[in-house]
Design a protein around this motif. Structure first.
Motif, mmCIF file in Angstrom:
data_model
loop_
_atom_site.group_PDB
_atom_site.id
_atom_site.type_symbol
_atom_site.label_atom_id
_atom_site.label_comp_id
_atom_site.label_asym_id
_atom_site.label_seq_id
_atom_site.Cartn_x
_atom_site.Cartn_y
_atom_site.Cartn_z
ATOM 1 N N PRO A 71 0.826 -1.214 0.000
ATOM 2 C CA PRO A 71 0.000 0.000 0.000
ATOM 3 C C PRO A 71 0.856 1.258 0.000
ATOM 4 N N THR A 72 0.228 2.382 -0.248
ATOM 5 C CA THR A 72 0.949 3.652 -0.288
ATOM 6 C C THR A 72 1.464 4.028 1.103
ATOM 7 N N GLY A 73 2.591 4.732 1.124
ATOM 8 C CA GLY A 73 3.114 5.253 2.382
ATOM 9 C C GLY A 73 3.815 4.251 3.267
ATOM 10 N N VAL A 74 4.328 3.142 2.694
ATOM 11 C CA VAL A 74 5.011 2.143 3.530
ATOM 12 C C VAL A 74 6.524 2.131 3.298
ATOM 13 N N VAL A 351 8.532 -8.675 -3.877
ATOM 14 C CA VAL A 351 8.622 -8.368 -2.456
ATOM 15 C C VAL A 351 7.320 -7.708 -2.014
ATOM 16 N N GLU A 352 6.714 -8.254 -0.983
ATOM 17 C CA GLU A 352 5.480 -7.665 -0.466
ATOM 18 C C GLU A 352 5.807 -6.847 0.781
ATOM 19 N N LEU A 353 5.460 -5.577 0.755
ATOM 20 C CA LEU A 353 5.699 -4.703 1.908
ATOM 21 C C LEU A 353 4.470 -4.691 2.795
ATOM 22 N N GLU A 354 4.723 -4.672 4.093
ATOM 23 C CA GLU A 354 3.624 -4.781 5.045
ATOM 24 C C GLU A 354 3.030 -3.412 5.354
ATOM 25 N N ALA A 355 1.717 -3.405 5.628
ATOM 26 C CA ALA A 355 1.056 -2.171 6.055
ATOM 27 C C ALA A 355 1.587 -1.765 7.432
#
Length: 464
Positions: A71-74, A351-355
């Motif tokens: 998501p945005t902002g991570v 790569v999946e970035l976490e909220a």
């Protein structure tokens, strides 16, 4: 086949930084997201490993492009930007949604490579300017002294070798040295001199709507060299500004721009990084109609750039085979599998970035070198206001930011900016009248300023 070398600075820095060191450096600016940091750290280290291979093998080793999903902002953009600074690599961030398929009005995808080349040229030119700065400064100083003390015209009454002429030269030299000392001591800063300044601006126009001169392959600089040389005009400037202007002109004379362009092209080819943001906005589902057709066209145009092609720029031809591409997108509506298969295959590392949640926000507010709390304290200190945040205030700010993200749109750490701006609105407005005072922000102050807004969904949507 000639050997392949990374630019000197990039190579030496990559050698010094192991993947663990790179992650540690990124930790100073970005909270969490360990998987993404590991992926980019390995990608950067692989460039150093490639440099140490035999030339024929190095030519075959392509960079492993990365697709960041989150998501945005991570922290997706910040990780890529900090990586480029660590590696001293040319870096450009582009929005995939701004590109259009060939034949449509808009930017073509090759412009991202041209932008990268311009950034690399600027980087190399600045490095060269630093190398010749001392010589340029000396030459500028001599030119400025000539303006302040014009050379005396030769006298016809005496010969060049006469005692009187020699005495006049010695006097002029002594006066010049006195002026030089005054110039270095800053005692001439109030004086104004008139110098010739060259206009650097290039006329900007479009031959076809949406297409720049370069994009349609017409190099008017070569066709009409006199038209773009720039006019000179006389300006009256204070001595310090005149010295700076003359130093820049002398530095340009000492720099070999052909060498700069050659070094910049090599740096782009071997260590350039292109960050393609919002790539999910050009992913269309199979069988879609309308705008999705154009989106798939953009993907097909991006594909050869990522695969490896040659792009024509005004500084020369650039091969994109070894440029590292980092793509990012939220993929809320679409998913990576909606991209065309050929493009998916060119981004092997996913790569999946976490909220981010409350605990992450607390760390973001306090831990990084450029932490938001540190920034606001420093800003208000310029007004003489000593701003302090108690631990419970920081926790409360993080809780409210997380709460608003849950109830409205989740914009990640960017929510902290809106929350802090609202929290410190009164203090920032009245700061010039509060000089010398100490202001303590605690949980009670945070609740008084923000709690009512945070509880109301309607107010949260419009204010926070």
């Amino acid at each position: 086949m000639s050997p392949i070398y990374l630019p000197e600075q990039t190579g030496s820095l990559a050698e010094a930084l192991t993947p663990r060191d790179i992650v540690a450096e990124l930790d100073k600016y970005v909270v969490g997201q360990a998987k993404a940091k590991r992926a980019v750290a390995i990608a950067l280290r692989n460039r150093y490993r490639r440099q140490r291979l035999p030339a024929d093998m190095a030519e075959e080793v392509a960079p492993k492009n990365i697709l960041m999903i989150g998501p945005t902002g991570v922290g997706k953009t910040e990780i890529a930007r900090r990586l480029a600074r660590l590696a001293q690599s040319p870096f450009v961030k582009v929005e995939a949604s701004k590109f259009t398929e060939v034949g449509y009005v808009g930017r073509d995808v090759e412009s991202m490579v041209r932008d990268l080349v311009e950034i690399a040229v600027k980087m190399v030119r600045q490095e060269r300017e630093t190398e010749v700065l001392d010589k340029a400064r000396q030459a500028a100083e001599e030119r400025l002294l000539d303006l302040l003390l014009p050379p005396a015209p030769g006298s016809s009454s005496f010969g060049e070798s006469s005692t009187e002429a020699q005495f006049a030269r010695e006097q002029a030299s002594a006066t010049r040295e006195k002026l030089r000392e005054q110039l270095k001591a800053g005692r001439l800063d109030a004086k104004v001199v008139e110098i010739e300044v060259r206009d650097r601006g290039m006329p900007s126009f479009e031959l076809i709507s949406g297409s720049s001169v370069e994009e349609i392959g017409v190099n008017l600089r070569d066709m009409l060299p006199g038209f773009f040389q720039g006019r000179t005009r006389r300006r009256r400037l204070p001595v310090p500004e005149a010295l700076e202007q003359l130093t820049q002109e002398e530095a340009q004379k000492l720099i070999d721009m052909e060498g700069v362009s050659k070094a910049a092209l090599e740096r782009v080819e071997q260590s350039g990084i292109i960050f393609v943001d919002e790539i999910d906005k050009i992913s269309g589902r199979e069988g879609s109609q309308g705008p999705d057709v154009s989106r798939e066209g953009v993907q097909r145009d991006i594909l050869p750039i990522v695969e490896g092609t040659t792009v024509n720029t005004k500084h020369g031809m650039v091969r994109t085979d070894h440029i590292l591409f980092i793509a990012a997108g939220a993929f809320h509506v679409s998913k990576p599998s909606d991209l065309i298969p050929e493009l998916q295959g060119r981004f092997p590392i996913r790569v999946e970035l976490e909220a981010l949640g409350r605990d992450d926000f607390i760390r973001i507010l306090t831990e990084p070198k450029n932490a938001l709390i540190t920034q606001y304290v420093a800003l208000l200190k310029t007004e003489g206001v000593e701003l302090t945040f108690t631990p419970d205030a920081i926790e409360r700010i993080a809780e409210l930011a997380a709460l608003v993200n849950e109830r409205t749109e989740n914009i990640g750490a960017r929510r902290l900016h809106t929350v802090l701006e609202r929290l410190l609105d009164e203090v920032s407005f009245h700061a010039p009248e509060l000089g010398g005072r100490e202001i303590r922000i605690d949980a009670a102050y945070v609740d008084r300023m923000l709690a009512d807004i945070a509880r109301s969904d309607d107010l949260s949507r419009y204010i926070l």
